[in-house]
Design a protein around this motif. Sequence first.
Motif, short mmCIF file in Angstrom:
data_model
loop_
_atom_site.label_atom_id
_atom_site.label_comp_id
_atom_site.label_asym_id
_atom_site.label_seq_id
_atom_site.Cartn_x
_atom_site.Cartn_y
_atom_site.Cartn_z
N LEU A 1 -61.69 44.92 91.92
CA LEU A 1 -60.87 46.07 92.30
C LEU A 1 -60.02 46.61 91.17
N SER A 2 -59.59 45.73 90.27
CA SER A 2 -58.68 46.17 89.22
C SER A 2 -59.29 46.18 87.83
N GLY A 3 -60.40 45.45 87.66
CA GLY A 3 -60.99 45.32 86.33
C GLY A 3 -60.33 44.26 85.47
N ARG A 4 -59.38 43.52 86.04
CA ARG A 4 -58.68 42.47 85.30
C ARG A 4 -58.97 41.11 85.91
N ARG A 5 -59.16 40.13 85.06
CA ARG A 5 -59.31 38.76 85.52
C ARG A 5 -57.93 38.13 85.61
N VAL A 6 -57.60 37.62 86.76
CA VAL A 6 -56.27 37.01 86.92
C VAL A 6 -56.41 35.50 86.95
N PRO A 7 -55.49 34.78 86.32
CA PRO A 7 -55.57 33.31 86.26
C PRO A 7 -55.04 32.66 87.54
N LEU A 8 -55.72 32.91 88.63
CA LEU A 8 -55.30 32.39 89.92
C LEU A 8 -56.01 31.07 90.19
N ASP A 9 -55.24 30.05 90.52
CA ASP A 9 -55.81 28.78 90.95
C ASP A 9 -55.19 28.42 92.29
N ARG B 1 -58.23 53.39 100.75
CA ARG B 1 -57.39 52.54 99.92
C ARG B 1 -57.50 51.12 100.45
N VAL B 2 -57.21 50.16 99.58
CA VAL B 2 -57.36 48.74 99.92
C VAL B 2 -56.12 47.98 99.47
N LEU B 3 -55.66 47.07 100.33
CA LEU B 3 -54.64 46.09 99.94
C LEU B 3 -55.30 44.73 99.90
N LEU B 4 -55.27 44.08 98.73
CA LEU B 4 -55.83 42.74 98.57
C LEU B 4 -54.71 41.73 98.80
N ALA B 5 -54.85 40.94 99.87
CA ALA B 5 -53.82 39.96 100.23
C ALA B 5 -54.47 38.72 100.83
N CYS B 6 -55.51 38.22 100.17
CA CYS B 6 -56.22 37.07 100.74
C CYS B 6 -55.94 35.78 99.97
N GLY B 7 -54.71 35.65 99.47
CA GLY B 7 -54.23 34.39 98.96
C GLY B 7 -55.07 33.78 97.87
N ALA B 8 -55.39 32.50 98.04
CA ALA B 8 -56.10 31.76 97.01
C ALA B 8 -57.52 32.25 96.77
N HIS B 9 -58.03 33.08 97.68
CA HIS B 9 -59.39 33.61 97.54
C HIS B 9 -59.42 34.99 96.88
N SER B 10 -58.31 35.41 96.28
CA SER B 10 -58.18 36.79 95.80
C SER B 10 -58.79 37.05 94.43
N PRO C 1 -36.78 45.23 91.34
CA PRO C 1 -37.77 46.02 90.60
C PRO C 1 -39.12 45.31 90.60
N LEU C 2 -40.17 46.08 90.50
CA LEU C 2 -41.52 45.52 90.57
C LEU C 2 -42.02 44.98 89.23
N SER C 3 -41.31 45.24 88.17
CA SER C 3 -41.83 44.90 86.84
C SER C 3 -42.22 43.43 86.67
N PRO C 4 -41.48 42.44 87.24
CA PRO C 4 -41.91 41.04 87.02
C PRO C 4 -43.23 40.68 87.70
N TYR C 5 -43.67 41.51 88.64
CA TYR C 5 -44.82 41.13 89.48
C TYR C 5 -46.06 41.98 89.17
N ARG C 6 -46.00 42.73 88.06
CA ARG C 6 -47.09 43.63 87.71
C ARG C 6 -48.33 42.86 87.28
N LEU C 7 -49.47 43.43 87.59
CA LEU C 7 -50.76 42.87 87.19
C LEU C 7 -50.91 42.83 85.69
N GLU C 8 -50.37 43.82 84.99
CA GLU C 8 -50.60 43.95 83.56
C GLU C 8 -50.03 42.82 82.74
N ARG C 9 -49.24 41.94 83.33
CA ARG C 9 -48.70 40.82 82.55
C ARG C 9 -49.78 39.82 82.16
N PHE C 10 -50.94 39.90 82.82
CA PHE C 10 -52.05 39.00 82.49
C PHE C 10 -53.10 39.75 81.68
#
Length: 439
Positions: free
Chosen positions: A273-281, A257-266, A430-439
Amino acid sequence: MGSPGSRQDRQPGDTRITVIGAGVIGLACALELRRQGFSVQVLDRQAPGMGASYGNAGHMATEQVFPIADASILTQLPAMLRDPMGPLRLDWRYLPRALPWFTRLLLNLRSAPYANSVAGIRALNEVSLDAWRKLLDSIDGRHLMKEDGSLLVYEQDQSKPRIDHLAAAMSAQGVALESWSGDAIRELAPSLSTKLRGGLFFPATAHVVDPAAISRALVDAARHAGVTFATAEVRAARVHGQGVTLQTDSGALDCERVLLACGAHSAPLAADLSGRRVPLDTERGYHLMLPEERHRLPVAVTSLERRFIMTPMSDGLRLAGTVEFAGLKRPPNMARAWQLHRLSQGLFEHDLDATDAKPWMGFRPSLPDSLPIIDSARDGRVLLAFGHHHLGLTQAAVTAQLVARLATGRTGPATGSGPVSLPPPSPLPPLSPYRLERF
């Protein structure tokens, strides 16, 4: 590694979680996961606790419950592009890359999503200090955090309506605050200028005496608990039936298992890892450390008009707070760090001593709704904890508790099954506000 079997068949002690990122969030998570009974290794391309975890403002900013921008950003855009020394800077060369992110940010300023962001930030901040108290107590590090409150000050009479409006908005969100006169401010901090008109005191905030010392303490506790550390740059990742394979600069690494926690480089690894593109800047943040000003202020002080913060630390006074959008690749513009000293002039009866001052620049990971991603994906083989923008230090300890909840599959607070059992945590949001699926 051998086949890990199904997730449902494994107990925490049978499972290795590989944490990608040794910043304060990755370190807090690694220690908490180990205490839940998991076998944990941490990977980072640089020494633990570097990057934004080293250079942050040191302010436990529980009062900052609003997103990083509001509607006023529309009027600021011309100055952001034009003024290279402004408190909020958008490098015109980066504008084409930044436009999609800023478009999402502007859409988030609509009333409903903005309210969701405020609620999500507030929910984390309300339990952040309690989470840090428990974590620091468990590693004999409580002396590293000073719970003496913080100040927001203003200098101009015309700023009074603005600060009153902010106080009302914060109070409506449950932020503890007191309105102070200039005389009351100088009673606490006599070195500040007599020209200060007043400000807000936030009693339920704190600051750390040395962000690097926080990271060192977490590393020492994690090593003692059995967490292992390795220097490696993770360049790509692939999730498959047996787990996760990481492609590093020293070869392939098979993980359960993997935890991704590398900040701005994530962002690239999040897509792998997830198959989703996240709008991280990234917000490129600057600080200037003044080693000759260790005793100038007793608490962190922010200037409303000048838009920067000054935090007392064991190694000096840290001036921080400017934001620059220019991506991860452009070299730092250290003139922005030195600008912080010029911004401080006039805030004190006697100007700050910049002898042997040290400038710094780092990357804050920012999502357009100002909420982090704290979630799991791929049937729990992937855990995610990144995107905390300028609240990474503030929210690190509670993020670790939430990640432990995700890793163990518990729906309620974790009780601990590893070498160290901590006191029961405060109720977690609750975790709902921080879910990946919101993007």
